[in-house]
Design an enzyme around this catalytic site. Structure first.
Site, mmCIF file in Angstrom:
data_model
loop_
_atom_site.group_PDB
_atom_site.id
_atom_site.type_symbol
_atom_site.label_atom_id
_atom_site.label_comp_id
_atom_site.label_asym_id
_atom_site.label_seq_id
_atom_site.Cartn_x
_atom_site.Cartn_y
_atom_site.Cartn_z
ATOM 1 N N PHE A 132 39.825 44.360 52.787
ATOM 2 C CA PHE A 132 39.971 44.188 54.233
ATOM 3 C C PHE A 132 40.923 45.226 54.818
ATOM 4 O O PHE A 132 40.758 45.660 55.969
ATOM 5 C CB PHE A 132 40.477 42.763 54.523
ATOM 6 C CG PHE A 132 40.471 42.401 55.972
ATOM 7 C CD1 PHE A 132 39.273 42.176 56.640
ATOM 8 C CD2 PHE A 132 41.661 42.269 56.688
ATOM 9 C CE1 PHE A 132 39.256 41.839 57.986
ATOM 10 C CE2 PHE A 132 41.651 41.932 58.032
ATOM 11 C CZ PHE A 132 40.447 41.717 58.682
ATOM 12 N N GLU A 133 41.936 45.622 54.044
ATOM 13 C CA GLU A 133 42.955 46.565 54.533
ATOM 14 C C GLU A 133 42.536 48.033 54.374
ATOM 15 O O GLU A 133 43.221 48.917 54.908
ATOM 16 C CB GLU A 133 44.286 46.345 53.806
ATOM 17 C CG GLU A 133 45.044 45.089 54.224
ATOM 18 C CD GLU A 133 44.475 43.799 53.681
ATOM 19 O OE1 GLU A 133 43.894 43.819 52.570
ATOM 20 O OE2 GLU A 133 44.570 42.760 54.369
ATOM 21 N N ALA A 139 36.755 46.661 45.178
ATOM 22 C CA ALA A 139 35.732 45.785 44.598
ATOM 23 C C ALA A 139 35.816 44.417 45.274
ATOM 24 O O ALA A 139 36.866 43.776 45.233
ATOM 25 C CB ALA A 139 35.948 45.636 43.100
ATOM 26 N N VAL A 140 34.728 44.036 45.915
ATOM 27 C CA VAL A 140 34.639 42.687 46.468
ATOM 28 C C VAL A 140 33.615 41.936 45.621
ATOM 29 O O VAL A 140 32.475 42.391 45.465
ATOM 30 C CB VAL A 140 34.212 42.688 47.958
ATOM 31 C CG1 VAL A 140 34.460 41.313 48.566
ATOM 32 C CG2 VAL A 140 34.959 43.736 48.748
ATOM 33 N N THR A 199 32.370 30.769 48.398
ATOM 34 C CA THR A 199 32.410 30.585 49.858
ATOM 35 C C THR A 199 31.886 31.848 50.564
ATOM 36 O O THR A 199 31.687 32.876 49.902
ATOM 37 C CB THR A 199 33.876 30.354 50.307
ATOM 38 O OG1 THR A 199 34.593 31.592 50.109
ATOM 39 C CG2 THR A 199 34.548 29.243 49.518
ATOM 40 N N HIS A 202 33.464 33.956 52.168
ATOM 41 C CA HIS A 202 34.542 34.947 52.280
ATOM 42 C C HIS A 202 34.055 36.368 51.967
ATOM 43 O O HIS A 202 34.353 37.318 52.689
ATOM 44 C CB HIS A 202 35.651 34.543 51.297
ATOM 45 C CG HIS A 202 36.974 35.164 51.561
ATOM 46 N ND1 HIS A 202 37.698 34.923 52.704
ATOM 47 C CD2 HIS A 202 37.720 36.021 50.826
ATOM 48 C CE1 HIS A 202 38.823 35.601 52.652
ATOM 49 N NE2 HIS A 202 38.862 36.280 51.526
HETATM 50 N N1 INI Z 1 39.757 41.560 48.535
HETATM 51 C C1 INI Z 1 39.080 42.385 47.706
HETATM 52 O O1 INI Z 1 39.346 43.598 47.714
HETATM 53 N N2 INI Z 1 38.139 41.901 46.875
HETATM 54 C C2 INI Z 1 37.805 40.581 46.855
HETATM 55 O O2 INI Z 1 36.901 40.206 46.042
HETATM 56 C C3 INI Z 1 38.488 39.698 47.710
HETATM 57 N N3 INI Z 1 38.169 38.275 47.708
HETATM 58 O O3 INI Z 1 37.275 37.860 46.978
HETATM 59 O O4 INI Z 1 38.792 37.508 48.444
HETATM 60 C C4 INI Z 1 39.492 40.230 48.558
HETATM 61 N N4 INI Z 1 40.201 39.439 49.389
HETATM 62 C C5 INI Z 1 41.448 39.861 49.997
HETATM 63 C C6 INI Z 1 41.261 40.552 51.331
HETATM 64 O O5 INI Z 1 40.649 41.821 51.177
HETATM 65 C C7 INI Z 1 42.621 40.772 52.031
HETATM 66 O O6 INI Z 1 43.442 41.591 51.233
HETATM 67 C C8 INI Z 1 43.367 39.458 52.302
HETATM 68 O O7 INI Z 1 42.538 38.552 53.003
HETATM 69 C C9 INI Z 1 44.650 39.730 53.126
HETATM 70 O O8 INI Z 1 44.324 40.296 54.411
#
Ligand code: INI
Length: 154
Positions: free
Chosen positions: A58-59, A81-82, A87, A89
């Site tokens: 997200f960042e 990597a996501v 859920t 998310h």
């Molecule tokens: N961030 C990732 O880079 N990969 C993921 O798989 C992931 N999951 O699964 O939640 C993830 N979440 C964190 C998100 O990117 C933010 O860092 C967090 O929400 C804080 O803003």
């Protein structure tokens, strides 16, 4: 026909950054290794390679935007990597990250490549981080080098 394309070679002067995530670092560390390997093997000078770490995918666009605004870099390679969970998310994070990376890239007209894995499970991530399906970090850096050289010709 005039073919305009970018060569896969750096002259050692290009300033390049990788942005990567701490989330899923078992995977993303391998992507950084692949990207660094591609940078060095195509003629990059290690002194001119920065690694910027953000918490999660997200960042990525927020750091990218600031780094592009700084004007310090000839190109930026985004990695991460996501991994899909139980859920929705995954869908929010991967869509926002991808859109944000694309819009910052369009705004600053600098080469940026997209090495964000969006996968259904950890096995698919491992396959893309230096095993059966190659290393997407290596591919994202190779694409960046091509785009940096292509921009010089456009
Ligand atoms: N961030 C990732 O880079 N990969 C993921 O798989 C992931 N999951 O699964 O939640 C993830 N979440 C964190 C998100 O990117 C933010 O860092 C967090 O929400 C804080 O803003």
């Amino acid at each position: 026909m005039n073919i305009i394309e970018g060569k896969l070679h750096l002259d050692g002067k290009e300033k390049i950054a990788i942005i990567n995530t701490r989330w899923n670092h078992i995977i993303t560390d391998r992507l950084t290794e692949g990207a660094k390997d591609a940078f060095l093997r195509h003629g990059g000078n290690e002194k001119n390679l920065d690694l910027v770490m953000v918490p999660g995918a997200f960042e990525l666009p927020f750091a990218l935007e600031r780094m592009l605004a700084s004007g310090k870099y000839d190109g930026i390679c985004t990695l991460g990597a996501v991994i899909r969970g139980a859920t929705p998310h995954f869908d929010y994070i991967s869509a926002e990250s991808t859109k944000g990376i694309a819009s910052a890239t369009m705004k600053y007209e600098k080469p940026v490549t997209y090495g964000l894995l969006t996968v259904n499970n950890i096995e698919q991530a491992i396959e893309r981080a230096g095993s059966k399906a190659g290393n997407k970090g290596f591919e994202a850096m190779t694409s960046l080098i091509e785009m940096i050289n292509l921009y010089k010709n456009l």
